[in-house]
Write a protein that holds these residues in place. Structure first.
Motif, PDB file in Angstrom:
ATOM      1  N   THR A   1     -16.809 -23.397  18.203  1.00 40.06           N
ATOM      2  CA  THR A   1     -15.616 -24.240  18.369  1.00 40.06           C
ATOM      3  C   THR A   1     -14.925 -24.002  19.705  1.00 40.06           C
ATOM      4  OG1 THR A   1     -15.283 -24.122  15.967  1.00 40.06           O
ATOM      5  CG2 THR A   1     -13.438 -24.924  17.299  1.00 40.06           C
ATOM      6  N   TYR A   2     -14.905 -22.738  20.175  1.00 47.33           N
ATOM      7  CA  TYR A   2     -14.212 -22.381  21.427  1.00 47.33           C
ATOM      8  C   TYR A   2     -15.196 -21.716  22.392  1.00 47.33           C
ATOM      9  CZ  TYR A   2     -10.265 -22.819  18.172  1.00 47.33           C
ATOM     10  OH  TYR A   2      -9.363 -23.266  17.223  1.00 47.33           O
ATOM     11  N   PRO A   3     -16.202 -22.461  22.834  1.00 45.20           N
ATOM     12  CA  PRO A   3     -17.247 -21.831  23.663  1.00 45.20           C
ATOM     13  C   PRO A   3     -16.714 -21.234  24.961  1.00 45.20           C
ATOM     14  CG  PRO A   3     -17.399 -24.227  23.709  1.00 45.20           C
ATOM     15  CD  PRO A   3     -16.436 -23.896  22.649  1.00 45.20           C
ATOM     16  N   GLU A   4     -15.675 -21.869  25.541  1.00 43.52           N
ATOM     17  CA  GLU A   4     -15.161 -21.369  26.823  1.00 43.52           C
ATOM     18  C   GLU A   4     -14.484 -20.003  26.678  1.00 43.52           C
ATOM     19  OE1 GLU A   4     -11.946 -23.353  24.639  1.00 43.52           O
ATOM     20  OE2 GLU A   4     -14.026 -23.887  25.111  1.00 43.52           O
ATOM     21  N   LEU A   5     -13.893 -19.732  25.509  1.00 44.44           N
ATOM     22  CA  LEU A   5     -13.224 -18.445  25.302  1.00 44.44           C
ATOM     23  C   LEU A   5     -14.228 -17.315  25.107  1.00 44.44           C
ATOM     24  CD1 LEU A   5     -10.301 -19.354  22.869  1.00 44.44           C
ATOM     25  CD2 LEU A   5     -10.087 -18.480  25.192  1.00 44.44           C
ATOM     26  N   PHE A   6     -15.284 -17.588  24.356  1.00 44.80           N
ATOM     27  CA  PHE A   6     -16.233 -16.542  24.004  1.00 44.80           C
ATOM     28  C   PHE A   6     -17.381 -16.412  25.012  1.00 44.80           C
ATOM     29  CE2 PHE A   6     -14.089 -17.563  20.075  1.00 44.80           C
ATOM     30  CZ  PHE A   6     -13.916 -16.324  19.469  1.00 44.80           C
ATOM     31  N   ALA A   7     -17.346 -17.201  26.070  1.00 43.80           N
ATOM     32  CA  ALA A   7     -18.451 -17.192  27.027  1.00 43.80           C
ATOM     33  C   ALA A   7     -18.456 -15.945  27.905  1.00 43.80           C
ATOM     34  CB  ALA A   7     -18.385 -18.449  27.907  1.00 43.80           C
ATOM     35  N   GLU A   8     -17.291 -15.282  28.047  1.00 45.83           N
ATOM     36  CA  GLU A   8     -17.189 -14.173  28.998  1.00 45.83           C
ATOM     37  C   GLU A   8     -17.927 -12.913  28.559  1.00 45.83           C
ATOM     38  OE1 GLU A   8     -13.389 -13.119  30.441  1.00 45.83           O
ATOM     39  OE2 GLU A   8     -12.704 -15.172  30.694  1.00 45.83           O
ATOM     40  N   GLY A   9     -18.020 -12.668  27.271  1.00 43.48           N
ATOM     41  CA  GLY A   9     -18.627 -11.400  26.843  1.00 43.48           C
ATOM     42  C   GLY A   9     -18.921 -11.381  25.365  1.00 43.48           C
ATOM     43  N   ARG A  10     -19.074 -10.182  24.842  1.00 40.98           N
ATOM     44  CA  ARG A  10     -19.440  -9.999  23.441  1.00 40.98           C
ATOM     45  C   ARG A  10     -18.205  -9.880  22.557  1.00 40.98           C
ATOM     46  NH1 ARG A  10     -25.046  -6.890  23.221  1.00 40.98           N
ATOM     47  NH2 ARG A  10     -25.679  -7.042  25.390  1.00 40.98           N
ATOM     48  N   THR A  11     -18.421 -10.077  21.256  1.00 42.50           N
ATOM     49  CA  THR A  11     -17.363  -9.896  20.268  1.00 42.50           C
ATOM     50  C   THR A  11     -17.739  -8.713  19.389  1.00 42.50           C
ATOM     51  OG1 THR A  11     -16.802 -12.245  20.252  1.00 42.50           O
ATOM     52  CG2 THR A  11     -16.116 -10.941  18.347  1.00 42.50           C
ATOM     53  N   ALA A  12     -16.801  -7.775  19.246  1.00 42.98           N
ATOM     54  CA  ALA A  12     -17.051  -6.564  18.473  1.00 42.98           C
ATOM     55  C   ALA A  12     -16.703  -6.781  17.002  1.00 42.98           C
ATOM     56  CB  ALA A  12     -16.233  -5.407  19.035  1.00 42.98           C
ATOM     57  N   VAL A  13     -17.516  -6.209  16.122  1.00 39.83           N
ATOM     58  CA  VAL A  13     -17.294  -6.271  14.670  1.00 39.83           C
ATOM     59  C   VAL A  13     -17.466  -4.870  14.106  1.00 39.83           C
ATOM     60  CG1 VAL A  13     -18.088  -7.227  12.482  1.00 39.83           C
ATOM     61  CG2 VAL A  13     -18.135  -8.646  14.544  1.00 39.83           C
ATOM     62  N   ASN A  14     -16.536  -4.455  13.249  1.00 36.45           N
ATOM     63  CA  ASN A  14     -16.621  -3.133  12.618  1.00 36.45           C
ATOM     64  C   ASN A  14     -17.641  -3.152  11.484  1.00 36.45           C
ATOM     65  OD1 ASN A  14     -14.302  -1.378  13.786  1.00 36.45           O
ATOM     66  ND2 ASN A  14     -13.369  -3.375  13.430  1.00 36.45           N
ATOM     67  N   ILE A  15     -18.476  -2.106  11.452  1.00 37.14           N
ATOM     68  CA  ILE A  15     -19.492  -1.990  10.409  1.00 37.14           C
ATOM     69  C   ILE A  15     -19.159  -0.796   9.522  1.00 37.14           C
ATOM     70  CG2 ILE A  15     -21.939  -1.656   9.927  1.00 37.14           C
ATOM     71  CD1 ILE A  15     -21.271  -4.352  11.190  1.00 37.14           C
ATOM     72  N   SER A  16     -19.008  -1.034   8.246  1.00 38.61           N
ATOM     73  CA  SER A  16     -18.648   0.016   7.295  1.00 38.61           C
ATOM     74  C   SER A  16     -19.789   1.013   7.111  1.00 38.61           C
ATOM     75  CB  SER A  16     -18.297  -0.605   5.938  1.00 38.61           C
ATOM     76  OG  SER A  16     -18.238   0.375   4.927  1.00 38.61           O
ATOM     77  N   THR A  17     -19.414   2.250   6.769  1.00 38.85           N
ATOM     78  CA  THR A  17     -20.391   3.281   6.419  1.00 38.85           C
ATOM     79  C   THR A  17     -21.303   2.810   5.289  1.00 38.85           C
ATOM     80  OG1 THR A  17     -18.739   4.942   6.994  1.00 38.85           O
ATOM     81  CG2 THR A  17     -20.617   5.695   5.719  1.00 38.85           C
ATOM     82  N   LYS A  18     -20.758   2.000   4.378  1.00 34.41           N
ATOM     83  CA  LYS A  18     -21.520   1.536   3.221  1.00 34.41           C
ATOM     84  C   LYS A  18     -22.680   0.618   3.605  1.00 34.41           C
ATOM     85  CE  LYS A  18     -18.639   3.615   0.485  1.00 34.41           C
ATOM     86  NZ  LYS A  18     -19.041   4.840  -0.239  1.00 34.41           N
ATOM     87  N   LEU A  19     -22.668   0.074   4.814  1.00 32.56           N
ATOM     88  CA  LEU A  19     -23.723  -0.839   5.245  1.00 32.56           C
ATOM     89  C   LEU A  19     -24.759  -0.151   6.112  1.00 32.56           C
ATOM     90  CD1 LEU A  19     -21.535  -3.923   6.242  1.00 32.56           C
ATOM     91  CD2 LEU A  19     -22.500  -3.371   4.021  1.00 32.56           C
ATOM     92  N   PHE A  20     -24.650   1.201   6.205  1.00 40.29           N
ATOM     93  CA  PHE A  20     -25.485   1.899   7.172  1.00 40.29           C
ATOM     94  C   PHE A  20     -26.878   2.193   6.622  1.00 40.29           C
ATOM     95  CE2 PHE A  20     -26.165   5.226  10.485  1.00 40.29           C
ATOM     96  CZ  PHE A  20     -25.947   4.379  11.560  1.00 40.29           C
ATOM     97  N   ASN A  21     -27.566   1.116   6.228  1.00 31.98           N
ATOM     98  CA  ASN A  21     -28.983   1.203   5.867  1.00 31.98           C
ATOM     99  C   ASN A  21     -29.599  -0.154   6.157  1.00 31.98           C
ATOM    100  OD1 ASN A  21     -29.019  -0.480   3.214  1.00 31.98           O
ATOM    101  ND2 ASN A  21     -27.330   0.975   2.906  1.00 31.98           N
ATOM    102  N   ARG A  22     -30.890  -0.192   6.347  1.00 31.20           N
ATOM    103  CA  ARG A  22     -31.535  -1.427   6.801  1.00 31.20           C
ATOM    104  C   ARG A  22     -31.362  -2.609   5.851  1.00 31.20           C
ATOM    105  NH1 ARG A  22     -36.745  -1.117  10.645  1.00 31.20           N
ATOM    106  NH2 ARG A  22     -36.161   0.676  11.881  1.00 31.20           N
ATOM    107  N   PRO A  23     -31.558  -2.438   4.538  1.00 27.11           N
ATOM    108  CA  PRO A  23     -31.398  -3.608   3.644  1.00 27.11           C
ATOM    109  C   PRO A  23     -29.995  -4.208   3.708  1.00 27.11           C
ATOM    110  CG  PRO A  23     -32.566  -1.838   2.523  1.00 27.11           C
ATOM    111  CD  PRO A  23     -32.067  -1.258   3.803  1.00 27.11           C
ATOM    112  N   ALA A  24     -28.961  -3.360   3.643  1.00 30.10           N
ATOM    113  CA  ALA A  24     -27.580  -3.871   3.687  1.00 30.10           C
ATOM    114  C   ALA A  24     -27.284  -4.493   5.039  1.00 30.10           C
ATOM    115  CB  ALA A  24     -26.593  -2.745   3.390  1.00 30.10           C
ATOM    116  N   MET A  25     -27.762  -3.859   6.112  1.00 25.27           N
ATOM    117  CA  MET A  25     -27.544  -4.398   7.457  1.00 25.27           C
ATOM    118  C   MET A  25     -28.249  -5.744   7.605  1.00 25.27           C
ATOM    119  SD  MET A  25     -25.833  -3.019  10.094  1.00 25.27           S
ATOM    120  CE  MET A  25     -26.040  -1.251  10.024  1.00 25.27           C
TER     121      MET A  25
END
Length: 731
Positions: A381-405
């Motif tokens: 929706t806002y390509p011009e805003l997100f074009a500059e770089g990456r967006t960070a997302v927090n990953i919970s300890t509970k997802l720290f395995n391949r199937p959950a990831m």
């Protein structure tokens, strides 16, 4: 390497992160022991008179030679040296340990000290070390809290039938007795009380002293009826002891809290302490059991939150806000995506409340998937805003395995058509170090797919530095507790720590983000030190995607704006009052939504009093309070600004924590201390979107307390909840 850093302060700082820290002074070709942590002395087989001795003077040649070589390498290269070696060769308590040697330079560029940090000791060594410590209270000769907790843990593990009950005993006004009679007579009274209580407790009870005027008893097996009888016997013993003041005989009194079987020993003791605090609120001679109304209410609250969260996730009612991350040198802007939830029934619920609830079930996968799907949609929706770089997302300890990831992260962005290269995954240090080998594999797997992987809250977990080298990471985020030490009051300590982290990251080729930037001074200092990326309320609060363009513009303006007014000046106070009046929030309406917040705060910190205050030019007004009646004059009519500790929080727009006011020269004569008996105070500012402090969120007690960085972060999370309610109030 560190230039102009205070070696002794760095020793104290890293002693909080490592069990074994050695500060070695360079003298000629030798390294002299300047300071060593207690575990370092024990596990390094150092003599009692180690201070001032050299490595060669303490160890035989076959031990000293290799160790000296590592120190020489750090000194010559003027760079961090990582190595593994066999520790404690004399006692053979531990096997191999990983170490880092950090050279510290003086103003002339010569290495004057080497700081050694060692971790990864075997679990066996840790157990043996603890078992060798003296676990007896020096005054009463009773077991201390560590010993009692260990015994409690063993009983909980082996007891098949019956219950374990913990009694937490607190003497009333015992500090006053010490002041009236003197420490020696007070100590003698404690010894007599300990002996008397021990005689009436049931056979097989583990009875110990916590500290000061508090005792603890473990009854096993037992039940509530038997525990109540034992508690009454204890109260009778205490009340039979008297002391005399001006010819008047005064009886001692106490309050007792009790808790039955819980998930672990620490939780059980904490529950008994909470029940004791409830008993003190009721008055002398009271007994309260934990696990009734308070425990049920907490479980019901969590269940209610979980039910509403399920509904919110399934209906798409969560929101994603973005906080800009500014790169000053390049003028580039990236973002961190953060889940937000405003429930029609619960109001605005902070992540510190609903994320732990989600982590107790598979809901955390659904929340993470929702966040990523919304980010992908907003990128489209806002390509011009997100074009500059990456967006960070927090990953919970509970997802720290391949199937959950795979389910919650990788499949989602593939389905949405976004490449991994547009995302940065933030993980806590503890997630990576709990199982280092597994951590390495997951990080490698994610980076091979194209994700960037960074450590969040760097510096607050156990083995930070060594794992930076072992894990193939892209970057780190400096924990905000270090960033917020950089201000106009600093004595270079916060500056030195941040400089150290930036220096180390540069040598390990890691990008650095500083989070929690809340003042212009912090921003300018970090910029001057060459910090690559910054985020925090000074630049922008988290905002919805529709408001992100304005937030980006504001962040860039803040980078180039003229200096802010100096705190405490008339100009700064004028700006603050303008923001205060613009909120148009009543000062004494006691709405349920604010009362709900202070109740949650009181439960979270086990404090007798929590409150929200607003401060104008003259007075502090209480907007919501738990632990004092609304009819109290100070609550109803306000307190003069100069007579409240909250004025410091508002004037300087930063948290204030006083573990014990009577031991702090700066506050021991403050009106809150003298008139109201406040011994512990922790307050954080309520900051508007413009960065002005309009009031405080506080917890106080008549007893001293410790307050960790994690506690402070949680209190600040609650303050965001308060401001979310205030700023959405119709103007």
């Amino acid at each position: 390497m560190l230039v102009h850093a205070d070696p002794h302060y760095l020793f104290q700082f890293f002693s909080r992160l490592y069990r074994m820290v050695f500060l070695m002074k360079v003298e000629g070709a030798d390294y002299v022991y300047e300071a060593v942590t207690p575990d370092g002395i024990t596990l390094g087989s150092l003599p009692d008179n180690y201070r001032g001795q050299t490595i060669r003077g303490i160890y035989p040649p076959e031990v000293a030679g290799p160790l000296q070589d590592q120190y020489d390498r750090a000194r010559e290269q003027k760079e961090p040296v990582f190595y593994s070696d066999k520790m404690n060769k004399v006692t053979d308590v531990a096997s191999y340990a990983t170490s880092i040697l950090m050279p510290i330079e003086d103003e002339s560029g010569n290495v004057c000290f080497v700081l050694s940090m060692t971790s990864d000791l075997s679990e066996r060594s840790h157990t043996e070390l603890l078992s060798s410590m003296e676990n007896i209270d020096y005054l009463t000769k009773l077991p201390n809290l560590i010993r009692v907790k260990g015994e409690l843990h063993q009983r909980m593990e082996r007891l098949e039938r019956g219950e374990v009950v913990v009694l937490y005993i607190n003497l009333d006004r015992f500090r006053l007795l010490n002041e009236l009679l003197g420490i020696e007579e007070g100590n003698e009274m404690l010894q007599k009380l300990a002996a008397g209580i021990g005689r009436v407790l049931p056979e097989g009870t583990v009875f110990g002293r916590v500290d000061g005027d508090e005792f603890i008893a473990v009854l096993a097996p037992s039940n509530q009826e038997a525990a109540e009888a034992a508690a009454n016997d204890v109260l009778q013993v205490i009340e039979s002891h008297t002391y005399e003041v001006d010819g008047i005989e005064i009886s001692l009194s106490a309050c007792i809290g009790a808790a039955s079987m819980s998930e672990n020993a620490s939780m059980m003791i904490a529950n008994a302490c909470t029940a004791m605090m409830d008993a003190k609120q009721a008055g002398p001679g009271e007994i309260r059991f934990y696990g009734g109304n308070a425990a049920t209410e907490k479980l019901l609250d969590e269940l209610y939150v979980e039910v509403e969260l399920i509904r919110a996730v399934r209906n798409g009612d969560l929101e994603v806000y973005y906080q800009p991350k500014l790169q000053p040198a390049a003028g580039k802007m990236q973002f961190e995506a953060l889940a937000r939830w405003h429930s029609p029934k619960l109001g605005t619920v902070p992540p510190s409340i609903f994320i732990p609830v989600a982590e107790k079930s598979s809901l955390i996968e659904e929340v993470t998937s929702f966040v990523l799907e919304r980010v992908c949609r907003d990128m489209h929706t806002y390509p011009e805003l997100f074009a500059e770089g990456r967006t960070a997302v927090n990953i919970s300890t509970k997802l720290f395995n391949r199937p959950a990831m795979l389910r919650s992260v990788i499949d989602v962005i593939e389905r949405c058509g976004q490449p991994p290269e547009r995302f940065e995954l933030e993980m806590t240090e503890q997630t990576l170090v709990d199982d280092a080998e597994h951590g390495r594999k997951i990080v490698r797997y994610l980076r091979e797919l194209g994700f960037r992987v960074v450590i969040d809250d760097f510096g607050v977990s156990y083995s930070s530095l060594n794992y930076l080298k072992e894990l193939d990471l892209d970057g780190i985020k400096i924990d905000q507790s270090f960033v917020q030490e950089i201000d106009e009051q600093m004595d270079r300590r916060g500056y030195d720590i941040v400089m150290f982290i930036l220096s180390l990251a540069e040598r390990l080729h890691l990008d650095v983000t500083a989070e929690g930037v809340e003042t212009e001074i912090q921003l300018r200092t970090l910029e001057r030190l060459g910090c690559g990326e910054m985020q925090g309320y000074y630049l922008s609060r988290p905002v919805p995607a529709a408001e992100l363009a304005v937030a980006v513009h504001q962040s860039r303006e803040r980078l180039h704006k003229p200096p802010e007014p100096v705190p405490g000046t008339a100009e700064a106070e004028t700006a603050r009052l303008e923001a205060y009046r613009a909120l148009k929030v009543s000062t004494s309406s006691f709405e349920e939504k604010y009362d709900r917040i202070v109740r949650a705060v009181q439960r979270a910190f086990h404090m007798p009093i929590s409150f929200i205050s607003l401060i104008d030019e003259n007075k502090q007004y209480v907007k919501a309070i738990e632990g004092m009646p609304h009819e109290d004059p100070a609550v109803q009519h306000g307190t003069p600004k100069e007579e409240t500790l909250c004025a410091f929080v508002v004037d300087y727009k930063k948290p204030l924590v006083i573990p014990d006011t009577k031991e702090d020269e700066a506050y021991c004569l403050h009106p809150n201390v003298v008139n109201y008996g406040v011994r512990f105070y922790a307050g954080v500012p309520l900051l508007t979107e413009g960065g002005q402090a309009v009031g405080t969120l506080c917890v106080v007690d008549a007893r001293p307390h410790t307050f960790t960085d994690k506690d402070l972060q949680l209190l600040e999370d609650y303050s965001c909840w308060v401001m979310a309610e205030m700023e959405k109030t119709p103007q």
